[in-house]
Scaffold this active site. Structure first.
Site: not given
Lengths: 254, 267, 267, 254
Positions: D52-55, D83
């Site tokens: 997920y792009e939140s890390g 990020i």
């Protein structure tokens, strides 16, 4: 005690430690710099912030670390970070007030050689190389240099410029885009040299107890300029010497 | 996977290989296995080559060294490294040298899939003239000139970590250095670990590498000696001191190498 | 330091301000304090502007927004943000937009003291033509063209973290987003925290910011609501849903703002 | 059960899930992609790696996350990273096999608009913007697009190119230096479109149960090309539907 009991290494460590103001952020290498910084932290500068290039921010070692990556540094640090962050986020961004450097050769403009003695392609002595020094010299607010003084080390012209002091003179740091002020003091086993604000050339401004100007001249590979009357370094106080020797005693190996 | 098998599979003559570790977690056992397998013409990459690279250079594994500081920390010179450069013994050693900041950013560029990285560095030093991997670039916004360093192209990176789980996820902590970037910069990655555990329990300050970013894991307890593994072992400082005498003399080094490395069985 | 004092001291009309947080740890209380102090002409910076920026824009604090994704996560539009752009209400809002990758690298460049950052991005998109902060640079080694984004120049960054100790060292964990870079990218940094503790005990996955990298710390328990603080609170998803109706209508928003923010005392 | 019980969202989620091979590394956004990816992980692809792009690397949520930064993602991840690392070390470096995208507008070359309806300077509808999409479209090994199909969304020309599919046709991705293969499949509520390997234009290759070719043509803003005989999507199995509905039930809010 008399000054005779004090070794030149101790004199250098104490003089270097005194140059560190409390609260400063200090980029520290192993050896003399680490000794001086930890001495300062235990005497007049309890809030000195130590950054070791291994990635420990705010390390508070209870003994002298034996290597840049000594476990005691990670255990006592405010934060342990990766190497890219050390150099990019902290050093390059200008967050370090004071950097320490040493070297095999130094010239009158405080340029330093830690790469090679002789020509690069036909090395007489191959030295360890740059390490963190070039960017410490470039980006720290100011730089302290600690090294032993002799005709072999204080030379007219370094064989290789690993780290820039003042280049070839006034204006060079600005021209090269170096953001820190550069070297502010060279602390040797004989005395203290400081750059002339106008010419950037190193000038003898201090003598350690018992050292004469001609001794320093004899150990300098260029016609050394001397300040009107160079101050004599205060000998180490009992406290300084006691703390220093306790610290050094924590080292079981060189 | 046994270390010998992993090295046989992942390290070939002529490869560019990085055995990384910043004083802590140095993959020494893996380096000695490379010596035992008599790899040749390697380009060795490391910010701080120390004893293990001194051994590999003295054993004739290396054709070239890419580095930023080569010494025996707290002791002095690396005599095999010096002998190779100063006297071409046992073979000539080509060097490509950088500052720590430059090397770190070369790893970062490769780990990021970029051809180069930017930094404020090298300006005014003689390092610039010596390395084709240092150039400059002009900021398209401010016009400033900055140093540019090319990404490191690494075939195999080898690191040592404290733990891996059975799926091959790796966890290391303490001083983590440049190891994550070194692994991500390489086409293949081998991790030797102190211990394989059923499940990794999170540790403060830990770096975790997912199994799918690692090619192989080999369990090699003590694989970092004489360096150390935070939480598992202490640095053997006496060993670093004794290395000075062992490595200073070619005959003594050769005798030591035969007895301690070539003679010794595979980990 | 009390939040009101910290905001009064660190945020001025016309400043470029970043209140960062990636769904987690959003400094909402600080944003409302900025509204109460009636700051104007701010350039607001954030990768993911959500409710708190919608409030600040609707309250007329902002002249410009620099961002990469502006929505109410899982719900829909930010109506105040849309109304400002589509209808210039309550004031025109200039926008400078990027991708997440571009914004993240603009923070990294600033945190690193570099004037720009490189990335593989934007190629072929219409974003390039819309932003003066996107240009290109040619690799001095390979000749490849890469995207260049200018470093973000931020006056004050505000983040919310779980803990600070009495010396002002800050610790946050869970999803840590871009907050460290945002703090290091700014001239001044304010951190609101759930709790001030005597000593920080290390937490796995934590990011620690040393006190000397932070300008001020304010203890504001629940200061991230309706977002959350891992280990302290849960995300108030109902609030995000209800915001849709509150913010959709100007009158209703204005009434809400007067009652809930301007009317409310300082945290 | 009969196909009548199946909603078009469910049909899309199931079709998208089936497109994910076990062991793939998948870059996931909230909403349909997250639902599809978690459905796949619970059915045929237990080893699917979710980023997920939140890390969060390797998140294994036991329920559907409500936001990209949901705490459950951090709690179940193999690693939580910052990020910049997500986008530089993992996405940009080409370590992600599959990326999911959706949008407000899509054109025949699978270019996507999530920025604005109308002109940029006089927006009719201001959309959220780019987020991670442009680099997902550029750097993932392949891209799956999931969106509802209508004359408003499947348009002759997008108002703004936020993320590049095939640009204006063959060779454009190479010319633009985009390293991933680009979109391999568009999954709508009506059927499946795939790019023609020669022309890069989207072609109707699949129909969901009960949907006719003319229904899809009527919902497409360009003269839609249709494969010789488009396959009819297999209806969801009982397992797929049960697992999907259990997942969706874990969402207490939209």
């Amino acid at each position: 005690m008399t000054i005779a009991d004090v070794t030149s290494d101790e004199m250098m460590a104490v003089t270097a430690a005194r140059s560190l103001r409390d609260g400063a952020v200090c980029f520290v290498g192993i050896g003399k710099p680490s000794t001086a910084a930890n001495l300062a932290r235990r005497t007049h500068a309890p809030n000195l912030v130590l950054i070791y290039e291994s990635g420990t921010l705010g390390a508070k070692p209870d003994r002298l670390p034996l290597s840049i990556g000594d476990g005691v540094l990670a255990e006592t640090a405010d934060a342990v970070i990766g190497i890219p962050e050390v150099f990019n986020y902290w050093l390059q961004a200008g967050r370090v007030d004071v950097g320490f450097l040493g070297g095999a050769q130094l010239d009158r403009y405080a340029n330093i050689n830690t790469t090679v003695i002789g020509s690069y392609d036909h090395a007489k002595v191959r030295l360890p190389g740059a390490g963190g020094a070039p960017e410490i010299a470039a980006s720290c607010g100011e730089v302290l240099i600690v090294m032993n003084q002799s005709l072999r080390s204080f030379v007219e012209r370094v064989d290789f410029v690993t780290s820039v002091g003042f280049g070839r003179g006034p204006g060079d740091r600005e021209r090269l885009g170096l953001r820190g002020r550069g070297p502010v003091k060279v602390i040797s086993d004989l005395g203290v040299l400081e750059p002339d604000p106008r010419t950037c050339e190193l000038v003898l401004t201090g003598l350690h107890p018992g050292v004469r100007v001609e001794d320093v001249r004899a150990a300098t590979g260029w016609p050394l300029r001397v300040a009107p009357d160079p101050a004599v370094t205060d000998p180490p106080t009992d406290t300084e010497l006691t703390v220093l020797r306790e610290l050094v005693a924590t080292l079981e190996s060189p | 996977m046994p270390l010998s098998e992993a090295v046989a599979e992942l390290v070939h003559d002529g490869d560019t290989v990085a055995l990384e570790g910043f004083t802590h977690l140095i993959p020494v056992a893996a380096g000695r296995e490379i010596i035992r397998q008599r790899r040749r013409d390697l380009t060795l990459v490391r910010m701080t080559p120390d004893i293990v690279y001194d051994e590999m250079i003295g054993a004739g594994c290396a054709r070239k060294l890419i580095f930023s500081w080569g010494g025996n920390p707290g002791v002095g010179s690396l005599h095999r490294f010096r002998d190779a450069i100063e006297n071409a013994w046992p073979a000539p050693l080509e060097v490509e040298e950088h500052s720590h900041a430059g090397m770190a950013n070369r790893y970062v560029a490769a780990a990021s899939g970029l051809p180069f990285a930017l930094l404020r560095g090298y300006s005014g030093t003689d390092l610039v003239g010596q390395s084709p991997s240092i150039r400059s670039v002009t900021c398209p916004f401010t016009g400033e000139r900055l140093a540019a360093v090319s990404a490191l192209a690494i075939d195999t990176t080898i690191i040592h970590a404290q733990q891996a789980d059975r799926d091959g996820n790796v966890q290391m902590w303490g001083i983590v250095g440049i190891q994550k970037e070194a692994v991500l910069a390489a086409r293949r990655a081998l991790v030797t670990v102190e211990e394989v555990v059923d499940e990794l329990s999170p540790v403060p300050g830990a770096v975790v590498l997912p199994s799918w970013a690692v090619t192989a894991v080999a369990e090699v307890p003590g694989g970092a000696h004489p360096s150390y593994a935070h939480g598992y072992s202490e640095r053997d400082n006496g060993y670093y001191v004794s290395w000075d005498a062992i490595s200073r003399d070619r005959e003594r080094f050769t005798e030591w190498l035969g007895r301690e490395v070539l003679g010794a069985g595979t980990s």
